[in-house]
Design a protein around this motif. Sequence first.
Motif, PDB file in Angstrom:
ATOM      1  N   PRO A 147       0.814  -1.227   0.000  1.00  0.00           N
ATOM      2  CA  PRO A 147       0.000   0.000   0.000  1.00  0.00           C
ATOM      3  C   PRO A 147       0.843   1.270   0.000  1.00  0.00           C
ATOM      4  O   PRO A 147       0.486   2.251  -0.663  1.00  0.00           O
ATOM      5  N   ASP A 148       1.958   1.283   0.739  1.00  0.00           N
ATOM      6  CA  ASP A 148       2.817   2.469   0.756  1.00  0.00           C
ATOM      7  C   ASP A 148       3.442   2.716  -0.617  1.00  0.00           C
ATOM      8  O   ASP A 148       3.580   3.874  -1.046  1.00  0.00           O
ATOM      9  N   GLN A 149       3.828   1.665  -1.289  1.00  0.00           N
ATOM     10  CA  GLN A 149       4.410   1.827  -2.616  1.00  0.00           C
ATOM     11  C   GLN A 149       3.376   2.341  -3.619  1.00  0.00           C
ATOM     12  O   GLN A 149       3.693   3.154  -4.486  1.00  0.00           O
ATOM     13  N   LYS A 150       2.148   1.879  -3.502  1.00  0.00           N
ATOM     14  CA  LYS A 150       1.085   2.376  -4.385  1.00  0.00           C
ATOM     15  C   LYS A 150       0.820   3.849  -4.133  1.00  0.00           C
ATOM     16  O   LYS A 150       0.573   4.616  -5.082  1.00  0.00           O
ATOM     17  N   GLU A 151       0.879   4.271  -2.877  1.00  0.00           N
ATOM     18  CA  GLU A 151       0.706   5.693  -2.575  1.00  0.00           C
ATOM     19  C   GLU A 151       1.861   6.509  -3.149  1.00  0.00           C
ATOM     20  O   GLU A 151       1.666   7.643  -3.606  1.00  0.00           O
ATOM     21  N   ALA A 152       3.058   5.951  -3.129  1.00  0.00           N
ATOM     22  CA  ALA A 152       4.213   6.640  -3.708  1.00  0.00           C
ATOM     23  C   ALA A 152       4.041   6.814  -5.214  1.00  0.00           C
ATOM     24  O   ALA A 152       4.386   7.859  -5.775  1.00  0.00           O
ATOM     25  N   LYS A 154       1.167   7.047  -6.786  1.00  0.00           N
ATOM     26  CA  LYS A 154       0.133   8.064  -6.988  1.00  0.00           C
ATOM     27  C   LYS A 154       0.673   9.464  -6.748  1.00  0.00           C
ATOM     28  O   LYS A 154       0.280  10.414  -7.437  1.00  0.00           O
ATOM     29  N   SER A 155       1.572   9.604  -5.781  1.00  0.00           N
ATOM     30  CA  SER A 155       2.117  10.930  -5.472  1.00  0.00           C
ATOM     31  C   SER A 155       2.934  11.495  -6.629  1.00  0.00           C
ATOM     32  O   SER A 155       3.097  12.715  -6.732  1.00  0.00           O
ATOM     33  N   GLY A 159      -0.622   7.228 -10.807  1.00  0.00           N
ATOM     34  CA  GLY A 159      -1.582   6.319 -10.184  1.00  0.00           C
ATOM     35  C   GLY A 159      -2.482   5.614 -11.174  1.00  0.00           C
ATOM     36  O   GLY A 159      -2.978   4.527 -10.890  1.00  0.00           O
ATOM     37  N   LYS A 257      10.850   5.196  -5.934  1.00  0.00           N
ATOM     38  CA  LYS A 257      10.215   6.025  -6.962  1.00  0.00           C
ATOM     39  C   LYS A 257      11.071   6.090  -8.222  1.00  0.00           C
ATOM     40  O   LYS A 257      10.568   5.979  -9.342  1.00  0.00           O
TER      41      LYS A 257
END
Length: 612
Positions: A147-152, A154-155, A159, A257
């Motif tokens: 989940p943290d990698q997916k948020e990265a 998207k940032s 995304g 990233k």
Amino acid sequence: MAADSSPDFDRTDISPMVPSDDDSMASKRKEVASNELEGSRRKKKKKQGGTPRPACSWVHFSREFIKEYSASHPESSGLKVATKAASAAWKVMSLEEKEKYTKRAREVWDDYLSSAPAREPKPRKQANLVTRCSPGRLVNVMKRFTPDQKEAVKSMGFGSLLDLKCRTLRRSLCLWLLERFNTIRRSLEICGKRIPLSARDVELVMGLPSSGKDIVNSGPDDLVADLRQKYNASNRGISVRFLEERLGEPEAGDDFKRAFLLYVLGTLLCPTARLDVSPSFLHFLTDMDSIHEYNWAKFLLDKLVREVARFRQGKQRAVGGCLLFLQLFYYESVAIGGPCELGPVVVPCLSLWTEENISEREKQEKELGGYGSGEVICKERGLGLSLFVEKAHVDVLPLREVAIRADRSILAPQEENLGSVAIAYKDESTMPTKIEGYGFNNTIDYSNMNDHNDVMTYGQSTCPLSSCNFTGLYEHLSDHFSTKHWDSGRRFQYNCPLPVSLGMDETFLVLQAEEDGLLFLLNKGTENIGHTIMVTCIGPSSSNERFLYYLVSERGSSSLRLKSYTQNLPGRVDGVPPADFLLVPFGYLNSSGELNLEVCIWNSPDLVGDRF
């Protein structure tokens, strides 16, 4: 009497001194083969004809060295010894010492290019598509993201790729589209239509931002020396498997990233003909905090056009660029199976195309007789026109259905155009206005349009196309051309060079700015020795606004350049207006009579730089 011991020459076997029949036949075959080889060489040399290709700097040096070496070493015999000595001397020479021969070779090569006739590249026929674009590989990697990698992801503005469901390219479709991809006009010529491609089309399909700073993937090597070492970058590139290993780690910081961007650029968005990821991408990955500020959609489209052009020129065997974008753009732009109701517009489109949906679509294409049997609906879908549908409006009605809600009796003169533009209505007595940020937003009282001739006496402009009788306010011309003649011009961005091509019978080309919709004309006149080229702006002649532009025409190592300011004219005029122009001799035309140019128009003269 003793027997005579002298040899009997009559009985002595002397057969080895006389050729046998077999040896004679072998000798004749060898002679015939030698003659045939020599004949083929002569025919080939005669067929090639013309001036031989000039030698490189090493050849110029070796010729001079061998001549001096033979004169100073009379005891040395043979060319092999002298050539070996020349090779040893060349290896220890400095760049300054080699410069003399390099300059000589360059001068000879320039003369060769200027005198040699231009040759059209041979058409490339390829049954199988070779490409490094691999959406399935990316999908497999993203499955393991935390989940943290997916948020990265998207940032950074990527995304939309997390919703990618298409795993394989339909290579037959991609080959079909490549044959109809006009890299000069940046358009697809399919189903009897010319559909222009822009960065906003990439945004609609792929979900990447189409605004922001331009990406520059070049610079001094010392700025990315540490990154090259960190990612084991070699002359071949950065290993895809190495990046996959880095992405398998649980961390989600800058290293993740950067590895993700390298991987997604090298396998999906901007792959090259090589197996590994281009290390040139490292130049815009030094500051990871500004990744979301870049215009990634424009970068994708620019790379796609460049890679397809290189493939057609025979410079590479594989096709680079994001072929997935072309595939999904075709699915979204062409309807098959007869008229059908359009569903809601969903952005990005890639989230809808699963393997099952694509297989069903391919099945229908085959049943109808192949690709290109459908109807172009890109205008209704907002594609091919550089129109923008905000992501917050995913649940809005189809654009065609929105247009039907208007009072047809009021909108009859504009009915043909409304189906191709994203329109918003306030009430039945107001003129439709385009989505904010993509056209004028002033509402006009439509009930008073019967008296519009009185309003338009000042600042009138005419459509540059002779087949169109439109005459109206200068402010309305941009919107008219975008909707009525969306496939008859070229869209461009200010301050960015644009390659264009004018056919033998083309006397002008309409250029429309993506930023503000202004129209410019690239005019071509004909004189005794060549063509006159200039750029004019369609606008009120009373306006003091002028745009700086440059034109470049190249042939081999020679180039012609013009830097000037545009004149404001109300439309296209016959003849050559009294303005600066570039005179391009007929010798600069290609074998098809086309004139290839590079044009750049600035709205910010401060950005011109030192190009001239």
